[in-house]
Write a protein that holds these residues in place. Structure first.
Motif, short mmCIF file in Angstrom:
data_model
loop_
_atom_site.label_atom_id
_atom_site.label_comp_id
_atom_site.label_asym_id
_atom_site.label_seq_id
_atom_site.Cartn_x
_atom_site.Cartn_y
_atom_site.Cartn_z
N GLN A 280 98.78 15.76 46.98
CA GLN A 280 99.71 16.76 47.43
C GLN A 280 100.47 17.69 46.44
O GLN A 280 100.49 17.20 45.17
CB GLN A 280 100.69 15.62 48.01
CG GLN A 280 100.27 14.98 49.34
CD GLN A 280 99.37 15.49 50.35
OE1 GLN A 280 100.10 16.54 50.99
NE2 GLN A 280 98.35 15.17 50.29
N PRO A 281 101.27 18.80 46.76
CA PRO A 281 101.78 19.76 45.77
C PRO A 281 102.83 18.86 45.09
O PRO A 281 103.57 17.90 45.35
CB PRO A 281 102.60 20.62 46.81
CG PRO A 281 101.65 20.56 48.16
CD PRO A 281 101.47 19.04 48.25
N ALA A 282 102.88 19.35 43.77
CA ALA A 282 103.78 18.74 42.76
C ALA A 282 103.69 17.43 42.16
O ALA A 282 104.61 16.93 41.53
CB ALA A 282 105.14 19.32 43.09
N MET A 283 102.57 16.72 42.99
CA MET A 283 102.62 15.37 42.69
C MET A 283 102.29 14.93 41.18
O MET A 283 101.40 15.61 40.64
CB MET A 283 101.80 14.51 43.71
CG MET A 283 101.58 13.04 43.40
SD MET A 283 102.92 12.12 44.04
CE MET A 283 103.33 12.90 45.51
N THR A 284 103.01 14.04 40.64
CA THR A 284 102.82 13.80 39.25
C THR A 284 102.26 12.19 39.17
O THR A 284 100.91 12.02 38.83
CB THR A 284 103.95 13.62 38.53
OG1 THR A 284 104.72 14.67 38.49
CG2 THR A 284 103.90 13.32 37.15
#
Length: 343
Positions: free
Chosen positions: A293-297
């Motif tokens: 998923q977007p921006a997942m760290t």
């Protein structure tokens, strides 16, 4: 060991921190995992290259005779014994009431909670002592404090950074507008900015919608790292819980069962289907979806044994196809679910 070959460290938002893609949550330390077991889990996590350990000062005030700070103390003794503090990205939190069930000996909170300057600085000093370290890499507001101005909270965090007690600050359980208020205040006042958000986020309904509708766009636009808690829905996304079946023996079984709606059971069915195609486990598939998923760290996982941890680390050897991701996203799609309810 699992998880070593394909693990790529991920930058936490726009900060200088780089995290192992699965963080180790420690709520269970001193609760469902004793100290020896907890140290074994920490050893196993570090051995595969894991560097991101997340805790909170209130872990675990809800257990009998526990005034809080036990998880921090267990981690502190482990780091001291192993001499590995510089290898760890250490995160903890402040906000909750300390003492048994968040109360002092007189049966009241008595100024031992919140996000005031007084409490933040006191709580940080206490956490440093329990963790046996001179700094915290990521110090997080556990949830909002409606009784304290956001300017006061951010000024206190900024003071801790300037003292060298804290390297970066983050927040947990913030709504989108609360996060924007904090970011605007930091800009206006020249204060430290939150670099990360720790939300509840998973494939489950309604947690996916609650995060993606407003908070995710803020994180993506302003470059905040995302380190979600309960990525497996308290165990619901492990596949052990299905409608019409007996509950497994677990301290969280009741909570998980309360969320086992028809929609969430369908999501679990999709997880099982995708897992079978990859000879994987449903929990691994749920985590792999999050990592895409977007921006997942780094989703924050928990384990009560090294075997359980090893299973979850297997996520890092799993690659989902675009069709897999589409199937899972479709099964848990909140836009479609909301539209159907409005008809």
């Amino acid at each position: 060991m699992k998880g070593m070959s394909s693990a790529t460290y991920r930058r936490l938002g726009r900060s200088g921190l780089h995290l192992f893609p699965l963080g180790l949550g420690t709520m269970q330390f001193g609760w469902s995992a004793d100290e020896a077991t907890s140290h074994g889990i920490l050893d196993h996590y570090a051995a595969v290259g894991g560097n991101f350990i997340d805790t909170a000062d209130i872990y675990t005030t809800w257990t009998p005779g526990n005034p809080g700070g036990v998880s921090e103390e267990i981690i502190g003794r482990w780091m001291k014994a192993r001499g590995n503090r510089d290898d760890i990205v250490l995160a903890t939190k402040v906000r909750g009431g300390m003492g048994q069930n968040g109360q002092d000996g007189r049966g009241s909170i008595h100024q031992r909670e919140g996000l005031s300057r007084r409490w933040i600085i006191k709580a940080c000093e206490d956490s440093l002592r329990r963790l046996q370290t001179d700094h915290i890499d990521l110090y997080q507001a556990h949830w909002v404090d409606n009784q304290t101005p956001v300017e006061e909270t951010l000024a206190a965090f900024t003071e801790l950074v300037r003292r060298g007690y804290v390297r970066y600050i983050g927040c947990s359980n913030y709504s989108a507008w609360r996060l924007m208020q904090a970011l605007w205040t930091s800009d206006r006042r020249g204060l430290e900015h939150y670099v990360s958000v720790q939300p509840e986020y998973s494939l489950l309904d309604p947690t996916r919608a609650n995060f993606e509708r407003e908070l995710m766009p803020v994180c993506v636009e302003y470059g905040l790292g995302i380190i979600p808690w309960s990525p497996l829905g308290g165990g619901l996304l492990t596949g052990k819980y299905r409608r019409g079946q007996a509950l497994p023996d677990s301290v969280r079984a009741g909570e998980a069962a309360s969320r086992l709606t028809e929609k969430n059971d369908a999501v679990i069915g999709s997880l099982v289907s995708v897992a079978e195609r990859h000879a994987a486990r449903p929990a691994q598939v749920a985590l792999a979806w999050l990592l895409a998923q977007p921006a997942m760290t780094a989703p924050i996982i928990g384990a009560n044994s090294t075997a359980q941890l090893d299973d979850l680390l297997g996520t890092l050897d799993l690659t989902l196809t675009p069709d897999d991701l589409a199937e899972l996203s479709g099964a848990s799609d909140w836009t479609r679910a909301r539209t159907e309810l409005e008809r």
